[in-house]
Write an enzyme that holds these catalytic residues in place. Structure first.
Site: not given
Ligand code: PGA
Length: 252
Positions: A11-13, A100, A102, A169, A175, A213, A234-235
């Protein structure tokens, strides 16, 4: 080394530009060479601005591309700044992340998530359906009821469940470099599968990914949970090396 082939979904966001194609190329090359991976299960969900560009540039199309959200309205309409599942499908998305945290934190409700899932399924996109509790909900022991509500209010019996992959999640792990305790996580994944079977009166469990994470260090301990069907990353998916290291270390 576990033989069961897992999903590794990035997930590149809100990161990436045309130059990021080199990340796609590198991951694509890695998957191509690596016989032991299930090629259909490696996905990168990138910003909408890049899906078509990446799709066209990829000569050997091995990696799958996905989007990260859409408007609930299908097709076209007067929704300034929004993109529909129809439009994403047309430019080459195969997967879509929905629900998600966010986006939930910005006001997306379970009901909105449900409408989005309906339009994505109509467009034959595979849905990565995110659920998870906040730290406050965890502390006040509401974790299981929150998860149940998210599942119950966003899915319907008639949905094609084969097109839906769950991603557990916990909001507090995204993050933050924190992951749940292994035994707790194992129980939650089992709970999600069982609850789904009970709610929808089916003998089939859904696929459930873990996200939050995930990195090349903690993947080994996460790999001990055989019930986990893969990871939403993600990251660490914004770097080809980190993403590949996670896959490598998982199967080591
Ligand atoms: P993260 O994000 O791996 O950076 O914690 C995961 C996500 O938001 O899908």
């Amino acid at each position: 080394m576990t033989n069961k082939l897992k999903y590794f979904i990035g997930n590149w966001k809100m990161f990436g530009d045309f130059g990021s194609f080199k990340i796609i190329q590198e991951v694509n090359r890695y998957i191509y060479k690596n016989k032991r991976l299930d090629k259909k299960k490696i996905v990168l969900c990138v910003p909408n601005t890049l899906i078509h560009f990446f799709k066209k540039k990829l000569k050997s199309n091995i990696i799958s591309l996905g989007a990260q959200n859409c408007h609930f309205h299908e097709g076209y309409g007067a929704f300034t700044g929004s993109v529909s599942a129809t439009m994403l499908k047309r430019i080459g998305a195969e997967y879509i992340i929905l629900g998600h945290s966010e986006n939930r934190l910005e006001g997306e409700t379970n009901q909105i998530v449900k409408k989005k899932i309906i339009s994505a399924l109509n467009q034959k996109l595979k849905v990565i359906f995110c659920i998870g509790e906040t730290f406050k909900e965890k502390k006040s022991r509401k974790k299981f009821s929150v998860l149940r509500k998210q599942i119950k209010s966003s899915l319907e019996k008639k949905f094609n469940k084969n097109q839906i992959i769950f991603a557990y999640e916990p909001v507090w792990s995204i993050g933050t470099n924190k992951i749940p305790k292994i035994n707790e996580l194992e129980n939650i994944i089992k709970f999600i599968k069982k609850d789904f079977r009970i709610l929808f009166k089916t003998g089939n469990s859904p696929k459930v990914l873990y996200g939050g994470s995930v990195n090349h260090k903690n993947i080994k301990s996460l790999s001990s949970i055989t019930e986990i069907d893969g990871f939403l990353i993600g990251g660490a998916s914004q770097s080809a090396k980190k993403f590949i290291d996670i896959i490598e270390n998982y199967y080591k």
